[in-house]
Design a protein around this motif. Structure first.
Motif, PDB file in Angstrom:
ATOM      1  N   SER A 301       0.820  -1.222   0.000  1.00  0.00           N
ATOM      2  CA  SER A 301       0.000   0.000   0.000  1.00  0.00           C
ATOM      3  C   SER A 301       0.849   1.265   0.000  1.00  0.00           C
ATOM      4  O   SER A 301       2.070   1.219   0.137  1.00  0.00           O
ATOM      5  CB  SER A 301      -0.964   0.046   1.191  1.00  0.00           C
ATOM      6  OG  SER A 301      -0.336   0.562   2.344  1.00  0.00           O
ATOM      7  N   CYS A 362      -3.257  -1.009  -5.679  1.00  0.00           N
ATOM      8  CA  CYS A 362      -3.914  -0.786  -4.381  1.00  0.00           C
ATOM      9  C   CYS A 362      -4.623  -2.065  -3.951  1.00  0.00           C
ATOM     10  O   CYS A 362      -4.653  -2.390  -2.767  1.00  0.00           O
ATOM     11  CB  CYS A 362      -4.940   0.338  -4.487  1.00  0.00           C
ATOM     12  SG  CYS A 362      -4.230   1.955  -4.813  1.00  0.00           S
ATOM     13  N   CYS A 365      -6.176  -3.239  -0.425  1.00  0.00           N
ATOM     14  CA  CYS A 365      -6.253  -2.140   0.549  1.00  0.00           C
ATOM     15  C   CYS A 365      -7.651  -1.555   0.613  1.00  0.00           C
ATOM     16  O   CYS A 365      -8.135  -1.207   1.676  1.00  0.00           O
ATOM     17  CB  CYS A 365      -5.232  -1.064   0.207  1.00  0.00           C
ATOM     18  SG  CYS A 365      -5.433   0.434   1.185  1.00  0.00           S
TER      19      CYS A 365
END
Ligand code: SF4
Length: 422
Positions: A301, A362, A365
């Protein structure tokens, strides 16, 4: 002689063309960089089309990063990415990053030297505040603000007041920058810095590398802050050397600058910390959470997907296997970090341990793809948010931690410290 100002106030004064500003003042200010991603750019692009201008204000000052649902997870995300790609090509956007070059935006832009000290940056993403680690003012905004900024190169702001966090002393072993910011958020709460700039000072930050500083500033928004910021020093300058694509201006707070509050924090009071569901402020000592069994661990992340994070995770994982019944997903945040992991042999450590290593994204996340949680499952993640349903089913749980605790947890099968591993 102007009034004493904080770094943040000085950046606003400079970008508003004023000798001085004060907290609460509304200013129109020139922007250095405007950012959007595959979720927020399509909305901004649609609104830009309604503004009635053909060309963006400066095709070199807009960054478009397809990182959230990419490589495309489904047809809808493919269409979103295509809107951004087509716009980037039509406008000649120089900082558009196609799959194969892209990374998680807040790791990518500093790494590529796109953002720098003294900049005023807006991004249609709440963790834009990460760039404060470079001595910039950077904040998240809505897509319509980005649409207007892409047309004009300007935006309006209410100048935030500042809170100072002076952290001094020595961090204990396994206490990382993530633990520092979790400690602070646990102390002041998720609205403890509402609409303010969190300014981080003290010898703990003086000794912290840039990856760590970015972790800290990244999570300023989780305390409700407008931004986080750390003054430029030799560590910042060394990081910028050879990567900054523009010259920069350094600002430092005046010794008599006014803060709404000053927190003095003794580094010795900070321990490896975990934020329990469902708020980043719901913090406890990791040592007191060993009874929490885990189904999945995510290391990556914009908070903790940088090379230092990968090195720490590999250091803990080396010679160990992921516990039975646990999935370990590691996401180096950019292509360069991925390559560096390969060169340093970290990939071998990850694979030997039984981890799945993803291309930068991403992904999990935000509960996008690459590791969605089923009902009732628990994950430890080095990400920044553990809200209800953040990584999957609304009954799943996310525990936020440092890379060291996350890696130890993957091996132990429950929340653990690296020293727990035999
Ligand atoms: Fe947002 Fe998570 Fe992506 Fe960071 S890694 S930009 S917090 S979705």
């Amino acid at each position: 002689m102007s009034r004493p100002m904080t770094i943040t106030e000085k950046i606003f004064a400079a970008h508003a063309g004023l000798a001085e500003v004060q907290p609460g003042q509304l200013v129109g200010a020139k922007l250095d960089i405007v950012l959007a991603n595959d979720v927020t750019a399509p909305i901004a692009i649609r609104e830009f089309g309604r503004v009635g201008v053909d060309k963006v204000w400066d095709n070199t000052r807009i960054a478009l990063v397809p990182d959230h649902y990419t490589p495309n997870k489904d047809i809808k995300s493919a269409e979103q990415a295509k809107i951004m790609r087509d716009f980037a090509h039509a406008q000649g956007i120089t900082h558009y990053y196609e799959i194969g070059c892209m990374g998680v935006e807040h790791a990518l832009l500093p790494e590529q030297g796109v953002v720098g000290p003294g900049d005023l940056i807006i991004g249609a993403d709440s963790h834009t505040c990460t760039y404060g680690a470079l001595g910039a003012f950077a904040t998240g905004v809505g897509s319509t603000d980005v649409a207007a900024a892409m047309a004009t190169g300007e935006s309006w702001f209410k100048v935030p007041s500042s809170i100072k966090f002076n952290v001094t002393g020595q961090l204990a072993p396994w206490v990382s920058p993530k633990d520092v910011i979790l400690h602070i958020i646990g102390m002041i709460g998720v609205d403890g810095a509402l609409y303010q700039a969190m300014e981080f000072t003290g010898d703990v930050f003086d000794c912290m590398d840039m990856d760590g500083r970015m972790t800290v500033c990244n999570m300023a928004i989780e305390a409700g802050a407008k931004s986080g910021i750390i003054a430029v020093d030799d560590i910042t300058r060394a990081y910028l050397e050879g990567r900054a694509e523009r010259t920069w201006t350094e600002y430092h707070s005046d010794p008599d600058a006014v803060y709404t509050q000053v927190y003095e924090i003794d580094a010795a009071t900070i321990v490896p910390t975990v934020a329990f569901p469902h708020l980043p402020s719901n913090t406890r000592a990791a040592a007191d959470a060993r009874d929490v069994k885990i189904d999945q661990v995510v290391i990556g992340s914009c908070t903790n997907g940088r090379i230092e994070d990968m090195r720490v995770a590999a250091g803990v994982l080396k010679g160990h296997k992921v516990a039975d019944g646990v999935r370990l997903i590691i996401l180096p945040a950019t292509q360069d970090i991925w390559r560096q992991c390969m060169h340093e042999g970290l990939m071998d450590v990850f694979l030997d341990a039984g981890a799945a290593v993803s291309t930068p994204t991403c992904g999990p996340c935000l509960g996008g793809h690459m590791g969605i949680l089923a009902a009732g499952e628990r994950a430890v993640a080095t990400t920044n948010r553990n809200f209800v349903g953040r990584m999957g089913d609304p009954t799943s749980e996310v525990y936020l931690s440092s890379p060291a605790v996350a890696a130890a947890t993957a091996v132990a099968g429950h929340i653990a410290l690296p020293d727990d591993l035999s």
